[in-house]
Design an enzyme around this catalytic site. Structure first.
Site, PDB file in Angstrom:
ATOM      1  N   ARG A 126      -6.830  42.191 -56.639  1.00 41.38           N
ATOM      2  CA  ARG A 126      -6.238  43.533 -56.504  1.00 41.38           C
ATOM      3  C   ARG A 126      -6.941  44.499 -57.439  1.00 41.38           C
ATOM      4  NH1 ARG A 126      -1.350  43.983 -58.632  1.00 41.38           N
ATOM      5  NH2 ARG A 126      -0.987  45.951 -57.561  1.00 41.38           N
ATOM      6  N   LYS A 193      -0.392  33.204 -64.824  1.00 46.21           N
ATOM      7  CA  LYS A 193      -0.577  33.434 -63.385  1.00 46.21           C
ATOM      8  C   LYS A 193      -1.177  32.189 -62.725  1.00 46.21           C
ATOM      9  CE  LYS A 193      -2.883  36.815 -60.390  1.00 46.21           C
ATOM     10  NZ  LYS A 193      -3.211  38.232 -60.290  1.00 46.21           N
ATOM     11  N   ARG A 329       6.369  44.495 -71.818  1.00 48.82           N
ATOM     12  CA  ARG A 329       6.085  45.140 -73.091  1.00 48.82           C
ATOM     13  C   ARG A 329       6.639  44.291 -74.219  1.00 48.82           C
ATOM     14  NH1 ARG A 329       8.858  49.939 -74.302  1.00 48.82           N
ATOM     15  NH2 ARG A 329       9.775  49.818 -72.229  1.00 48.82           N
TER      16      ARG A 329
HETATM   17  C1  BTN Z   1      -5.001  39.281 -57.294  1.00 50.69           C
HETATM   18  O1  BTN Z   1      -5.740  40.075 -57.890  1.00 50.69           O
HETATM   19  O2  BTN Z   1      -4.029  38.776 -57.861  1.00 50.69           O
HETATM   20  C2  BTN Z   1      -5.282  38.928 -55.861  1.00 50.69           C
HETATM   21  C3  BTN Z   1      -6.210  37.756 -55.731  1.00 50.69           C
HETATM   22  C4  BTN Z   1      -6.478  37.352 -54.301  1.00 50.69           C
HETATM   23  C5  BTN Z   1      -7.570  36.301 -54.200  1.00 50.69           C
HETATM   24  C6  BTN Z   1      -7.703  35.761 -52.811  1.00 50.69           C
HETATM   25  S1  BTN Z   1      -8.760  34.353 -52.745  1.00 50.69           S
HETATM   26  C7  BTN Z   1      -8.759  34.404 -51.013  1.00 50.69           C
HETATM   27  C8  BTN Z   1      -8.824  35.859 -50.600  1.00 50.69           C
HETATM   28  N1  BTN Z   1     -10.203  36.317 -50.536  1.00 50.69           N
HETATM   29  C9  BTN Z   1     -10.478  37.214 -51.474  1.00 50.69           C
HETATM   30  O3  BTN Z   1     -11.592  37.753 -51.652  1.00 50.69           O
HETATM   31  N2  BTN Z   1      -9.386  37.477 -52.215  1.00 50.69           N
HETATM   32  C10 BTN Z   1      -8.240  36.708 -51.758  1.00 50.69           C
END
Ligand code: BTN
Length: 331
Positions: A126, A193, A329
């Site tokens: 993201r 995470k 926070r």
């Molecule tokens: C995040 O930032 O939390 C989202 C991560 C999403 C990763 C997955 S891996 C499979 C799919 N292909 C990608 O390029 N991204 C998502």
């Protein structure tokens, strides 16, 4: 899409890794016989393992031995575990991004289409982040799903997907850990995470939408460092010590997601409100939210009907946020 970066998973590579799974030495000649390929074919496969940084030993006169437990992805195993559900599953050895693969290379259709890869060279997270995607360790999963709905009706979809991933992890780990969700869709265990979700829109016309649901789930990763992942992270193996066959997890994830998506198609996010409340990591806590170059502080008050995050701001007002990045926070 850069075609050079897309490789379908080589079935001889799958067989070789399977053969080396016993932890014994296997020499080039016997591997060639079993796989029915030449010695130079075996050599090319070994070079691939090297290039993908698979941990193996090569001893002159003895052959090759795998030093890690590794089972590669296998569409047949996944189909077998799922039964008769009609799905198209592409299993790739290497791709820039599984989301990008489904977005660009495939024409829109009503069929549910999945892409799984052993590694991504440009895994996307993201907010333009990259997603660390080493070979054979984790799950890089994308599903293209057709909705008979307008895009405007899909708000909250990414929260629902996070709930589906959390439920899958409950099943895999037998509820041994509390799986929490950090709005909008980080899947967390013990404050770290374990999975992330990236939803991208592929097409929309006349009340019909196609979305690509991307999920990155840390499975057998144990030694990524802060150069690779910048935030505290976990994986199934870190939590349980078990080496997982990712095929079973993929099948479980697909089946849970399909049932959640059906519920979402029928009733929207309202059907998932209670489930979100149970898993909401932020509820009642002081939170910082960054959205663009704005930062807000407040006490998290759960989500509204659209899945927006509600924050009680210092002036006592309640404000809803449709996007952004959240962190707890320190008090
Ligand atoms: C995040 O930032 O939390 C989202 C991560 C999403 C990763 C997955 S891996 C499979 C799919 N292909 C990608 O390029 N991204 C998502």
């Amino acid at each position: 899409m850069n075609a050079k970066q897309t490789l379908v998973l080589n079935q001889n590579l799958v067989k070789l890794v399977h053969l080396l799974q016993d932890g014994q030495y296997h020499d080039g000649t016997s591997i060639g016989k079993i796989l029915n390929i030449t010695r130079s074919g075996v050599w090319k496969l070994i070079k691939k393992l090297e290039q993908y940084q698979v941990d193996f030993t090569s001893v002159k006169g003895k052959g090759y031995q795998l030093n890690e437990s590794l089972i590669l992805l296998d569409a047949e195993k996944i189909h077998a575990a799922l039964g008769k559900i009609p799905l198209k599953i592409d299993v790739l050895e290497k791709v820039d991004s599984t989301n990008q693969y489904l977005k660009l290379s495939q024409a829109p259709s009503e069929q549910i289409h999945l892409c799984l890869a052993e590694m991504q060279t440009k895994g996307r997270g993201r907010l333009n982040r990259t997603w660390y995607s080493p070979f054979g360790k984790n799950i890089y999963f994308s599903m293209r799903y057709p909705f008979q709905k307008d895009l405007s009706e899909l708000s909250g979809l990414s929260l629902m997907v996070a709930l589906g991933v959390a439920h899958t992890l409950d099943t895999i780990m037998g509820h041994s850990e509390k799986i929490k969700l950090k709005w909008p869709n980080d899947v967390m265990v013990q404050g770290e995470k374990i999975a992330g979700i990236l939803i991208e829109i592929q097409a929309e016309s006349h009340g019909f939408s196609q979305v690509v649901i991307g999920i990155g789930l840390n499975v057998n990763e144990t030694d990524a460092n802060e150069n690779n992942i910048t935030q505290p992270w976990s994986s199934l193996k870190k939590l349980t010590g078990i080496d997982y066959d990712r095929n079973g997890i993929c099948a479980e994830l697909i089946s849970k997601l399909l049932s959640y998506l059906q519920r979402f198609s029928a009733s929207g996010l309202s059907d998932f409100h209670a489930e979100w409340q149970e898993r909401d990591l932020l509820f009642g806590k002081p939170v910082e939210l960054t959205s663009g170059n704005q930062a807000y502080s407040g006490i998290a008050q759960g989500i509204d009907a659209q899945g927006h995050l509600l924050l009680k701001l210092p002036d006592g007002s309640l404000k809803g946020f449709s996007s952004g990045d959240t962190s707890l926070r320190k008090q």
